[in-house]
Design a protein around this motif. Structure first.
Motif, PDB file in Angstrom:
ATOM      1  N   VAL A  85       0.798  -1.217   0.000  1.00 54.88           N
ATOM      2  CA  VAL A  85       0.000   0.000   0.000  1.00 54.88           C
ATOM      3  C   VAL A  85       0.839   1.279   0.000  1.00 54.88           C
ATOM      4  N   ASN A  86       1.915   1.337   0.737  1.00 61.16           N
ATOM      5  CA  ASN A  86       2.691   2.576   0.855  1.00 61.16           C
ATOM      6  C   ASN A  86       3.942   2.501  -0.007  1.00 61.16           C
ATOM      7  N   ILE A  87       3.751   2.500  -1.296  1.00 65.11           N
ATOM      8  CA  ILE A  87       4.883   2.468  -2.209  1.00 65.11           C
ATOM      9  C   ILE A  87       4.702   3.591  -3.220  1.00 65.11           C
ATOM     10  N   LYS A  88       5.800   4.261  -3.518  1.00 70.64           N
ATOM     11  CA  LYS A  88       5.737   5.345  -4.483  1.00 70.64           C
ATOM     12  C   LYS A  88       5.794   4.748  -5.886  1.00 70.64           C
ATOM     13  N   ARG A  89       4.785   5.040  -6.687  1.00 67.95           N
ATOM     14  CA  ARG A  89       4.712   4.486  -8.028  1.00 67.95           C
ATOM     15  C   ARG A  89       5.203   5.505  -9.035  1.00 67.95           C
ATOM     16  N   GLY A  90       5.658   5.004 -10.158  1.00 67.02           N
ATOM     17  CA  GLY A  90       6.150   5.867 -11.220  1.00 67.02           C
ATOM     18  C   GLY A  90       5.018   6.552 -11.965  1.00 67.02           C
ATOM     19  N   ARG A  91       5.405   7.370 -12.912  1.00 62.35           N
ATOM     20  CA  ARG A  91       4.429   8.100 -13.708  1.00 62.35           C
ATOM     21  C   ARG A  91       3.817   7.185 -14.748  1.00 62.35           C
ATOM     22  N   GLY A  92       2.677   7.599 -15.249  1.00 66.25           N
ATOM     23  CA  GLY A  92       2.031   6.854 -16.322  1.00 66.25           C
ATOM     24  C   GLY A  92       1.044   5.820 -15.811  1.00 66.25           C
ATOM     25  N   ARG A  93       0.558   5.052 -16.756  1.00 73.10           N
ATOM     26  CA  ARG A  93      -0.444   4.037 -16.436  1.00 73.10           C
ATOM     27  C   ARG A  93       0.198   2.897 -15.656  1.00 73.10           C
ATOM     28  N   PRO A  94      -0.458   2.419 -14.594  1.00 79.40           N
ATOM     29  CA  PRO A  94       0.109   1.295 -13.841  1.00 79.40           C
ATOM     30  C   PRO A  94       0.101   0.018 -14.677  1.00 79.40           C
ATOM     31  N   LYS A  95       1.043  -0.858 -14.404  1.00 81.57           N
ATOM     32  CA  LYS A  95       1.136  -2.116 -15.138  1.00 81.57           C
ATOM     33  C   LYS A  95      -0.044  -3.010 -14.792  1.00 81.57           C
ATOM     34  N   LEU A  96      -0.470  -3.787 -15.772  1.00 88.71           N
ATOM     35  CA  LEU A  96      -1.551  -4.738 -15.560  1.00 88.71           C
ATOM     36  C   LEU A  96      -1.050  -5.877 -14.691  1.00 88.71           C
ATOM     37  N   THR A  97      -1.780  -6.180 -13.640  1.00 85.95           N
ATOM     38  CA  THR A  97      -1.389  -7.268 -12.744  1.00 85.95           C
ATOM     39  C   THR A  97      -2.280  -8.477 -12.999  1.00 85.95           C
ATOM     40  N   TRP A  98      -1.843  -9.609 -12.485  1.00 85.35           N
ATOM     41  CA  TRP A  98      -2.572 -10.849 -12.690  1.00 85.35           C
ATOM     42  C   TRP A  98      -3.951 -10.788 -12.048  1.00 85.35           C
ATOM     43  N   ASP A  99      -4.025 -10.251 -10.830  1.00 87.59           N
ATOM     44  CA  ASP A  99      -5.319 -10.218 -10.155  1.00 87.59           C
ATOM     45  C   ASP A  99      -6.291  -9.266 -10.833  1.00 87.59           C
ATOM     46  N   GLU A 100      -5.794  -8.199 -11.459  1.00 84.26           N
ATOM     47  CA  GLU A 100      -6.677  -7.319 -12.216  1.00 84.26           C
ATOM     48  C   GLU A 100      -7.224  -8.017 -13.452  1.00 84.26           C
ATOM     49  N   SER A 101      -6.397  -8.841 -14.088  1.00 84.30           N
ATOM     50  CA  SER A 101      -6.890  -9.573 -15.252  1.00 84.30           C
ATOM     51  C   SER A 101      -7.898 -10.640 -14.831  1.00 84.30           C
ATOM     52  N   VAL A 102      -7.729 -11.241 -13.641  1.00 82.94           N
ATOM     53  CA  VAL A 102      -8.717 -12.205 -13.137  1.00 82.94           C
ATOM     54  C   VAL A 102     -10.030 -11.492 -12.842  1.00 82.94           C
ATOM     55  N   LYS A 103      -9.966 -10.312 -12.232  1.00 80.06           N
ATOM     56  CA  LYS A 103     -11.188  -9.548 -11.963  1.00 80.06           C
ATOM     57  C   LYS A 103     -11.915  -9.219 -13.260  1.00 80.06           C
ATOM     58  N   ARG A 104     -11.168  -8.860 -14.297  1.00 79.86           N
ATOM     59  CA  ARG A 104     -11.761  -8.571 -15.603  1.00 79.86           C
ATOM     60  C   ARG A 104     -12.431  -9.823 -16.167  1.00 79.86           C
ATOM     61  N   ASP A 105     -11.766 -10.977 -16.040  1.00 81.58           N
ATOM     62  CA  ASP A 105     -12.341 -12.224 -16.529  1.00 81.58           C
ATOM     63  C   ASP A 105     -13.619 -12.583 -15.776  1.00 81.58           C
ATOM     64  N   LEU A 106     -13.617 -12.349 -14.468  1.00 84.01           N
ATOM     65  CA  LEU A 106     -14.813 -12.640 -13.684  1.00 84.01           C
ATOM     66  C   LEU A 106     -15.970 -11.734 -14.080  1.00 84.01           C
ATOM     67  N   ARG A 107     -15.692 -10.445 -14.317  1.00 87.83           N
ATOM     68  CA  ARG A 107     -16.737  -9.519 -14.766  1.00 87.83           C
ATOM     69  C   ARG A 107     -17.292  -9.946 -16.113  1.00 87.83           C
ATOM     70  N   ILE A 108     -16.399 -10.328 -17.025  1.00 82.53           N
ATOM     71  CA  ILE A 108     -16.836 -10.751 -18.369  1.00 82.53           C
ATOM     72  C   ILE A 108     -17.650 -12.040 -18.263  1.00 82.53           C
ATOM     73  N   GLY A 109     -17.211 -12.964 -17.426  1.00 80.11           N
ATOM     74  CA  GLY A 109     -17.933 -14.229 -17.256  1.00 80.11           C
ATOM     75  C   GLY A 109     -19.317 -14.019 -16.680  1.00 80.11           C
ATOM     76  N   ILE A 110     -19.452 -13.101 -15.744  1.00 81.62           N
ATOM     77  CA  ILE A 110     -20.755 -12.821 -15.148  1.00 81.62           C
ATOM     78  C   ILE A 110     -21.666 -12.153 -16.164  1.00 81.62           C
ATOM     79  N   SER A 111     -21.136 -11.232 -16.951  1.00 81.10           N
ATOM     80  CA  SER A 111     -21.967 -10.551 -17.936  1.00 81.10           C
ATOM     81  C   SER A 111     -22.374 -11.492 -19.073  1.00 81.10           C
ATOM     82  N   LEU A 112     -21.562 -12.490 -19.388  1.00 83.43           N
ATOM     83  CA  LEU A 112     -21.913 -13.451 -20.446  1.00 83.43           C
ATOM     84  C   LEU A 112     -23.010 -14.396 -19.996  1.00 83.43           C
ATOM     85  N   LYS A 113     -23.082 -14.689 -18.693  1.00 84.32           N
ATOM     86  CA  LYS A 113     -24.095 -15.612 -18.194  1.00 84.32           C
ATOM     87  C   LYS A 113     -25.480 -14.982 -18.188  1.00 84.32           C
ATOM     88  N   ARG A 114     -25.558 -13.659 -18.149  1.00 86.08           N
ATOM     89  CA  ARG A 114     -26.869 -12.970 -18.090  1.00 86.08           C
ATOM     90  C   ARG A 114     -27.581 -12.990 -19.391  1.00 86.08           C
TER      91      ARG A 114
END
Length: 114
Positions: A85-114
């Motif tokens: 939590v307390n880390i100084k990050r560089g400028r620009g867009r943050p790098k894509l992390t694995w857990d963010e891609s899993v969250k995206r997959d879960l959102r897409i999976g939920i929206s496809l089931k509807r």
């Protein structure tokens, strides 16, 4: 081609490159070239193969399920789910992390089931 894909935080560029390679292999497998002007969907239906993006999502979510079943003190779980939590990050867009891609997959999976 997908060895270890469950651990990649895949960007659109990675998925595009993998799909191009996959279609090249499927065309070669069927004996077609680009000059034959056969649509990708026709080749996929003929061979019976799902798009590579769906396979990537399935692999990633399957691995996520395995990680969730581990005890909380397991190194793979603590490394994936803890956030610094307390880390100084560089400028620009943050790098894509694995857990963010899993969250995206879960959102897409939920929206496809509807």
């Amino acid at each position: 081609m997908l060895y270890g894909a469950e651990c990649w935080p895949t960007k659109r560029q990675h998925v595009q490159q993998l799909s191009v390679v996959e279609m090249r292999m499927l065309r070669w497998f069927c004996g077609h070239t680009r000059r034959d002007r056969v649509r990708n969907e026709a080749i996929r239906d003929r061979v019976g193969v799902a798009p590579i993006e769906e396979k990537l999502t399935q692999h990633r979510l399957r691995w996520f399920g395995h990680v969730q079943q581990r005890p909380p003190e397991a190194p793979v779980r603590s490394g994936v789910l803890e956030r610094v939590v307390n880390i100084k990050r560089g400028r620009g867009r943050p790098k894509l992390t694995w857990d963010e891609s899993v969250k995206r997959d879960l959102r897409i999976g939920i929206s496809l089931k509807r």
